[in-house]
Design an enzyme around this catalytic site. Sequence first.
Site, PDB file in Angstrom:
ATOM      1  N   ASP A   1       0.814  -1.214   0.000  1.00 25.03           N
ATOM      2  CA  ASP A   1       0.000   0.000   0.000  1.00 25.03           C
ATOM      3  C   ASP A   1       0.847   1.263   0.000  1.00 25.03           C
ATOM      4  O   ASP A   1       1.416   1.627   1.018  1.00 25.03           O
ATOM      5  CB  ASP A   1      -0.899  -0.021   1.243  1.00 25.03           C
TER       6      ASP A   1
ATOM      7  N   THR B   1      -7.134   2.391  12.375  1.00 24.43           N
ATOM      8  CA  THR B   1      -8.542   2.308  12.019  1.00 24.43           C
ATOM      9  C   THR B   1      -8.715   2.577  10.538  1.00 24.43           C
ATOM     10  O   THR B   1      -8.194   3.562  10.011  1.00 24.43           O
ATOM     11  CB  THR B   1      -9.378   3.329  12.813  1.00 24.43           C
TER      12      THR B   1
ATOM     13  N   ASP C   1      -2.117   5.688  -5.053  1.00 22.98           N
ATOM     14  CA  ASP C   1      -2.342   4.701  -4.001  1.00 22.98           C
ATOM     15  C   ASP C   1      -2.569   3.293  -4.566  1.00 22.98           C
ATOM     16  O   ASP C   1      -3.658   2.985  -5.055  1.00 22.98           O
ATOM     17  CB  ASP C   1      -3.556   5.160  -3.188  1.00 22.98           C
TER      18      ASP C   1
END
Length: 481
Positions: A107, A149, A301
Amino acid sequence: MVPFSSLSPLALLVSLSANVVYAAPRSSPLSLSMTLSRRAPEARSPDEIGSWAQAHKANVETKYGNPSSKAKRSSGQNLIVNQKADSSFFGSVAIGTPPVAYDVILDTGSADLWLASSTCTESACEGIATFDSSSSSSFQNKSTEFSITYGSGDAAGTLGEDIVQMAGFSVSNQVFGVCDQVSDGLLNSPVSGLLGLAFQTIASSGASPLWETLASSGAWDQPLMAFQLTRFNNDSKATDLEPGGTFTMGATNTSLYTGDIDYNDIPDNEESYWLQTVSSITSQGSAITISSGSSALAAIDTGTTLIGGPADAVAEIYSNIPNAEAGTGQLEGYYIYPCSTTVNVTMAFGGKSWAISNADFQAEQLNEDTCMGAFFSLTTGNNAPAWIVGDTFLKNVYSVFRYNPASVGFATLSAEALAMNGVNAAVPSATIGSAAATISATATAGTRDANGASIIQSLLSGPALSLLVIAMTIVFSSVCI
């Protein structure tokens, strides 16, 4: 992937769950490689696609803060695995003494490494390889809490330190999260965690990311990483896992692209996400209005499947597509249009304009006649980029992420790279490669220095590449976090 609790460091993996260098001259640069594979999803109903689309949009918005002395250098390559028809891509790292291999999402939109712990008793940890700290003689418990999160869930545990190997390189004291709490849906087998490839400034742990330690130490031939991703989207023959392309550390693979690499610098003092300025977009040949300043910033991304952007610009893109309509219900923020329409969209980031294939723009087929487009409207936080550019775009280019000068580059895919699209083949499993030497990560939070020596390793020659293959497999999974 960056936790929601760390909004300024934009670092959440957008999860699309589809059922969804030379220190001294060398006569011949050494390259190490790994294969990528991907898994194809079963056909989904419109309701299932809607649930997925809704979750994907929420995950991206959460990730990006929705307010509602060195040894000789080297390079390494890993063959990637493409999971569930381009939904995500993951690779493998080896951790500990003795080393154990784990599949991790790759990522560029986050900066932390974390794994599910063997002490995790939640259903999310069932059926995947988990990290057992007691089985590694080199593991050190940092006794520091760690939590992250994402829109699709949470992971929490403690920070540890151990030897981490990847693509023939090793960092002797890499800090990473060992998580005994993992939300359902956050990990999809065989993935055990996530490897962040963005800058330390957005790391929730404050630790130097594996790639940044290697790049800043001078371990690589060149201070950069590069990706070539395959396409299996809407391929009825695709299985859950298929060859996914190539991830290269420390060099570019000239067999996978042609012409020059078009580099554009990251804005000054903005080393966080891999940021680029969207300079132009066209839809069906017509220019789209792009706001200036921060409203034009995009995060490049690999951990996001689709492309999110400001509502007005996205609406203008679809206004040029005949009979396109705004989605409703679970598809709110998305657009639908006739599948028979060939869509032509291009994007530029200050340099050359790059076309997005119709196959990639057609994200999902809802029924025989109606398709969902890959661009969706997105609301991010004040410190987050307005655009999140994921694999829908990246499958169409050879992408390069350069540490110094900090920049992102794109190049035209070669015939060899394009020939890998849609070709079913064996999927490599996570394996362990031996390291000749290690780098010591001396950087602390807020710094980007590291010392040590690089390692070189060669194993097998890649079938489709004129490169040596390292016995580690990078997999790009169909799961975005």
